[in-house]
Design a protein around this motif. Structure first.
Motif, PDB file in Angstrom:
ATOM      1  N   ARG A 299      -6.743  -5.248  -1.679  1.00  0.00           N
ATOM      2  CA  ARG A 299      -5.834  -5.354  -2.809  1.00  0.00           C
ATOM      3  C   ARG A 299      -6.418  -4.677  -4.037  1.00  0.00           C
ATOM      4  O   ARG A 299      -5.744  -3.917  -4.728  1.00  0.00           O
ATOM      5  CB  ARG A 299      -5.533  -6.820  -3.115  1.00  0.00           C
ATOM      6  CG  ARG A 299      -4.523  -6.974  -4.224  1.00  0.00           C
ATOM      7  CD  ARG A 299      -4.411  -8.413  -4.743  1.00  0.00           C
ATOM      8  NE  ARG A 299      -3.425  -8.449  -5.808  1.00  0.00           N
ATOM      9  CZ  ARG A 299      -3.641  -8.004  -7.044  1.00  0.00           C
ATOM     10  NH1 ARG A 299      -4.800  -7.482  -7.384  1.00  0.00           N
ATOM     11  NH2 ARG A 299      -2.676  -8.067  -7.949  1.00  0.00           N
ATOM     12  N   ALA A 300      -7.695  -4.934  -4.307  1.00  0.00           N
ATOM     13  CA  ALA A 300      -8.355  -4.333  -5.476  1.00  0.00           C
ATOM     14  C   ALA A 300      -8.394  -2.810  -5.362  1.00  0.00           C
ATOM     15  O   ALA A 300      -8.191  -2.101  -6.356  1.00  0.00           O
ATOM     16  CB  ALA A 300      -9.769  -4.894  -5.627  1.00  0.00           C
ATOM     17  N   GLU A 301      -8.637  -2.297  -4.163  1.00  0.00           N
ATOM     18  CA  GLU A 301      -8.670  -0.845  -3.960  1.00  0.00           C
ATOM     19  C   GLU A 301      -7.311  -0.219  -4.264  1.00  0.00           C
ATOM     20  O   GLU A 301      -7.226   0.783  -4.975  1.00  0.00           O
ATOM     21  CB  GLU A 301      -9.094  -0.515  -2.530  1.00  0.00           C
ATOM     22  CG  GLU A 301      -9.176   0.967  -2.260  1.00  0.00           C
ATOM     23  CD  GLU A 301      -9.638   1.298  -0.853  1.00  0.00           C
ATOM     24  OE1 GLU A 301      -9.215   2.352  -0.341  1.00  0.00           O
ATOM     25  OE2 GLU A 301     -10.409   0.519  -0.259  1.00  0.00           O
ATOM     26  N   LEU A 302      -6.247  -0.807  -3.729  1.00  0.00           N
ATOM     27  CA  LEU A 302      -4.915  -0.258  -3.979  1.00  0.00           C
ATOM     28  C   LEU A 302      -4.526  -0.373  -5.452  1.00  0.00           C
ATOM     29  O   LEU A 302      -4.005   0.575  -6.039  1.00  0.00           O
ATOM     30  CB  LEU A 302      -3.873  -0.953  -3.106  1.00  0.00           C
ATOM     31  CG  LEU A 302      -3.973  -0.697  -1.607  1.00  0.00           C
ATOM     32  CD1 LEU A 302      -2.850  -1.427  -0.880  1.00  0.00           C
ATOM     33  CD2 LEU A 302      -3.951   0.776  -1.290  1.00  0.00           C
TER      34      LEU A 302
ATOM     35  N   ASP B 103       0.080 -10.375  -5.713  1.00  0.00           N
ATOM     36  CA  ASP B 103      -1.110 -11.209  -5.585  1.00  0.00           C
ATOM     37  C   ASP B 103      -1.255 -11.559  -4.110  1.00  0.00           C
ATOM     38  O   ASP B 103      -0.312 -11.396  -3.323  1.00  0.00           O
ATOM     39  CB  ASP B 103      -0.959 -12.493  -6.401  1.00  0.00           C
ATOM     40  CG  ASP B 103      -0.994 -12.229  -7.910  1.00  0.00           C
ATOM     41  OD1 ASP B 103      -1.626 -11.243  -8.336  1.00  0.00           O
ATOM     42  OD2 ASP B 103      -0.374 -13.015  -8.650  1.00  0.00           O
ATOM     43  N   VAL B 104      -2.405 -12.082  -3.715  1.00  0.00           N
ATOM     44  CA  VAL B 104      -2.596 -12.557  -2.343  1.00  0.00           C
ATOM     45  C   VAL B 104      -1.709 -13.776  -2.149  1.00  0.00           C
ATOM     46  O   VAL B 104      -1.645 -14.671  -2.994  1.00  0.00           O
ATOM     47  CB  VAL B 104      -4.076 -12.907  -2.067  1.00  0.00           C
ATOM     48  CG1 VAL B 104      -4.240 -13.511  -0.676  1.00  0.00           C
ATOM     49  CG2 VAL B 104      -4.961 -11.670  -2.224  1.00  0.00           C
ATOM     50  N   LYS B 105      -0.990 -13.796  -1.031  1.00  0.00           N
ATOM     51  CA  LYS B 105      -0.048 -14.873  -0.705  1.00  0.00           C
ATOM     52  C   LYS B 105      -0.332 -15.393   0.703  1.00  0.00           C
ATOM     53  O   LYS B 105      -0.989 -14.738   1.501  1.00  0.00           O
ATOM     54  CB  LYS B 105       1.398 -14.351  -0.734  1.00  0.00           C
ATOM     55  CG  LYS B 105       1.817 -13.653  -2.012  1.00  0.00           C
ATOM     56  CD  LYS B 105       2.252 -14.635  -3.026  1.00  0.00           C
ATOM     57  CE  LYS B 105       2.815 -13.914  -4.251  1.00  0.00           C
ATOM     58  NZ  LYS B 105       3.092 -14.836  -5.315  1.00  0.00           N
ATOM     59  N   HIS B 106       0.210 -16.559   1.007  1.00  0.00           N
ATOM     60  CA  HIS B 106       0.181 -17.092   2.369  1.00  0.00           C
ATOM     61  C   HIS B 106       1.493 -17.824   2.627  1.00  0.00           C
ATOM     62  O   HIS B 106       2.216 -18.167   1.693  1.00  0.00           O
ATOM     63  CB  HIS B 106      -1.023 -18.024   2.588  1.00  0.00           C
ATOM     64  CG  HIS B 106      -0.911 -19.326   1.860  1.00  0.00           C
ATOM     65  ND1 HIS B 106      -1.280 -19.485   0.539  1.00  0.00           N
ATOM     66  CD2 HIS B 106      -0.443 -20.541   2.253  1.00  0.00           C
ATOM     67  CE1 HIS B 106      -1.065 -20.729   0.164  1.00  0.00           C
ATOM     68  NE2 HIS B 106      -0.549 -21.391   1.181  1.00  0.00           N
ATOM     69  N   TYR B 107       1.776 -18.029   3.903  1.00  0.00           N
ATOM     70  CA  TYR B 107       2.999 -18.737   4.282  1.00  0.00           C
ATOM     71  C   TYR B 107       2.705 -20.221   4.483  1.00  0.00           C
ATOM     72  O   TYR B 107       1.764 -20.594   5.180  1.00  0.00           O
ATOM     73  CB  TYR B 107       3.596 -18.152   5.571  1.00  0.00           C
ATOM     74  CG  TYR B 107       4.280 -16.829   5.331  1.00  0.00           C
ATOM     75  CD1 TYR B 107       5.590 -16.781   4.869  1.00  0.00           C
ATOM     76  CD2 TYR B 107       3.609 -15.633   5.559  1.00  0.00           C
ATOM     77  CE1 TYR B 107       6.220 -15.575   4.630  1.00  0.00           C
ATOM     78  CE2 TYR B 107       4.230 -14.412   5.324  1.00  0.00           C
ATOM     79  CZ  TYR B 107       5.537 -14.396   4.861  1.00  0.00           C
ATOM     80  OH  TYR B 107       6.152 -13.189   4.616  1.00  0.00           O
ATOM     81  N   GLU B 108       3.534 -21.054   3.856  1.00  0.00           N
ATOM     82  CA  GLU B 108       3.458 -22.506   4.048  1.00  0.00           C
ATOM     83  C   GLU B 108       4.128 -22.851   5.376  1.00  0.00           C
ATOM     84  O   GLU B 108       4.831 -22.030   5.965  1.00  0.00           O
ATOM     85  CB  GLU B 108       4.175 -23.226   2.886  1.00  0.00           C
ATOM     86  CG  GLU B 108       3.540 -23.019   1.542  1.00  0.00           C
ATOM     87  CD  GLU B 108       2.263 -23.836   1.346  1.00  0.00           C
ATOM     88  OE1 GLU B 108       1.991 -24.741   2.154  1.00  0.00           O
ATOM     89  OE2 GLU B 108       1.552 -23.563   0.368  1.00  0.00           O
TER      90      GLU B 108
ATOM     91  N   PHE C  22       1.701  -7.632  -0.575  1.00  0.00           N
ATOM     92  CA  PHE C  22       2.915  -6.849  -0.360  1.00  0.00           C
ATOM     93  C   PHE C  22       3.008  -5.723  -1.384  1.00  0.00           C
ATOM     94  O   PHE C  22       2.637  -5.904  -2.550  1.00  0.00           O
ATOM     95  CB  PHE C  22       4.145  -7.755  -0.490  1.00  0.00           C
ATOM     96  CG  PHE C  22       4.115  -8.931   0.451  1.00  0.00           C
ATOM     97  CD1 PHE C  22       4.687  -8.831   1.704  1.00  0.00           C
ATOM     98  CD2 PHE C  22       3.505 -10.124   0.086  1.00  0.00           C
ATOM     99  CE1 PHE C  22       4.662  -9.908   2.587  1.00  0.00           C
ATOM    100  CE2 PHE C  22       3.470 -11.201   0.955  1.00  0.00           C
ATOM    101  CZ  PHE C  22       4.050 -11.090   2.211  1.00  0.00           C
ATOM    102  N   PHE C  23       3.529  -4.566  -0.949  1.00  0.00           N
ATOM    103  CA  PHE C  23       3.789  -3.461  -1.873  1.00  0.00           C
ATOM    104  C   PHE C  23       4.842  -2.545  -1.278  1.00  0.00           C
ATOM    105  O   PHE C  23       5.124  -2.600  -0.075  1.00  0.00           O
ATOM    106  CB  PHE C  23       2.506  -2.676  -2.201  1.00  0.00           C
ATOM    107  CG  PHE C  23       1.910  -1.930  -1.045  1.00  0.00           C
ATOM    108  CD1 PHE C  23       2.225  -0.594  -0.821  1.00  0.00           C
ATOM    109  CD2 PHE C  23       1.014  -2.546  -0.190  1.00  0.00           C
ATOM    110  CE1 PHE C  23       1.667   0.103   0.246  1.00  0.00           C
ATOM    111  CE2 PHE C  23       0.454  -1.862   0.873  1.00  0.00           C
ATOM    112  CZ  PHE C  23       0.781  -0.528   1.091  1.00  0.00           C
ATOM    113  N   ASN C  24       5.439  -1.710  -2.141  1.00  0.00           N
ATOM    114  CA  ASN C  24       6.433  -0.719  -1.717  1.00  0.00           C
ATOM    115  C   ASN C  24       5.922   0.674  -2.042  1.00  0.00           C
ATOM    116  O   ASN C  24       5.175   0.858  -3.003  1.00  0.00           O
ATOM    117  CB  ASN C  24       7.764  -0.916  -2.450  1.00  0.00           C
ATOM    118  CG  ASN C  24       8.466  -2.179  -2.038  1.00  0.00           C
ATOM    119  OD1 ASN C  24       8.331  -2.650  -0.916  1.00  0.00           O
ATOM    120  ND2 ASN C  24       9.211  -2.757  -2.951  1.00  0.00           N
TER     121      ASN C  24
END
Length: 131
Positions: free
Chosen positions: A78-81, A90-95, A113-115
């Protein structure tokens, strides 16, 4: 017999801008950039370490969603991109109920996630160490 996915076509409006996004911002390797005819250009790019490439060319209508890259360190990726100017979540997770929540989750449950410039949706997923 092995069946291997090696190339995914990604619709783009501007091949040159898309090539720059994928190569300069995402760090994909440009495998080839071929002009088949005056109006037809095909560019193949491969994420570092991947056995599967993408091909960008003439617009194909619509956008592709859920293209997924697996990385060993979600925070570093994430930091690199973000450092390359890519707008990333941001970093996410699924509940358990399927909703997205902030922060890392359990094994195989951390995502970013990104586009791209044409609205094609990408997902980074963290692979647990040693898997």
């Amino acid at each position: 017999m092995d069946w291997k996915l090696e190339v995914v076509s990604i619709p783009v409006a501007d091949v040159e801008k898309a090539k720059q996004f994928y190569s300069e911002r995402l760090g994909f390797v440009v495998d080839h950039d071929t002009r088949i005819s005056p109006g037809t250009r095909i560019v193949q790019l491969t994420p570092r370490g991947s056995a599967c490439s993408i091909v960008i060319g003439a617009p194909a209508g619509g956008a592709v969603r859920g293209l997924q890259l697996v990385v060993p360190d979600i925070d570093a990726a994430r930091a690199e991109l973000a450092g390359r100017g890519v707008e990333v979540s941001d970093v996410k997770h699924y509940e358990k109920d399927g909703t997205l929540a902030d922060g890392k989750g359990g094994r195989w449950n951390s995502f970013v996630f990104f586009n791209d410039l044409d609205g094609n949706g990408w997902v980074l997923q963290e692979r647990p160490s040693g898997e």
